[in-house]
Motif scaffolding. Structure first.
Motif, PDB file in Angstrom:
ATOM      1  N   PRO A   8       0.828  -1.208   0.000  1.00 35.91           N
ATOM      2  CA  PRO A   8       0.000   0.000   0.000  1.00 35.91           C
ATOM      3  C   PRO A   8       0.866   1.263   0.000  1.00 35.91           C
ATOM      4  O   PRO A   8       1.881   1.325   0.690  1.00 35.91           O
ATOM      5  CB  PRO A   8      -0.803  -0.118   1.297  1.00 35.91           C
ATOM      6  N   THR A  10       0.709   5.681   0.167  1.00 36.81           N
ATOM      7  CA  THR A  10      -0.142   6.769   0.645  1.00 36.81           C
ATOM      8  C   THR A  10      -0.217   7.921  -0.348  1.00 36.81           C
ATOM      9  O   THR A  10      -1.063   8.788  -0.215  1.00 36.81           O
ATOM     10  CB  THR A  10       0.364   7.305   1.994  1.00 36.81           C
ATOM     11  N   GLU A  77      -3.581   3.024  -0.356  1.00 33.51           N
ATOM     12  CA  GLU A  77      -3.822   2.754   1.070  1.00 33.51           C
ATOM     13  C   GLU A  77      -5.200   3.239   1.464  1.00 33.51           C
ATOM     14  O   GLU A  77      -5.730   4.183   0.969  1.00 33.51           O
ATOM     15  CB  GLU A  77      -2.765   3.456   1.911  1.00 33.51           C
TER      16      GLU A  77
END
Length: 77
Positions: A8, A10, A77
């Protein structure tokens, strides 16, 4: 069989060298550069030799290792 892992992020993008370090595949930027330069990295099935290649969610990075192929899937994310 390939070992697969979701990574993930951000932000909207991550560079290939950063992804390899973040995922624990490379110990440093120079180690990431060496892995990429060896020709063992593919992005979405195509060989990739640029450490600065920008990756977005949905991209799949495959790294050839002596133990087999390790796949990293970039996800939001």
């Amino acid at each position: 069989m390939a070992e697969s892992e979701d990574i993930p992020i951000t932000s909207d993008v991550i560079r290939l060298g950063q992804l390899l370090k973040f995922a624990g595949v490379a110990e440093s930027g120079s180690h990431a550069a060496a892995i990429i330069a060896d020709g063992e990295v593919r992005v979405n099935g195509e060989p990739e030799t640029r450490r600065g290649r920008q990756l977005i969610p949905g991209d799949v990075v495959a790294i050839g290792t002596p133990a087999g192929t390790h796949e990293l899937r970039v996800v939001a994310e």
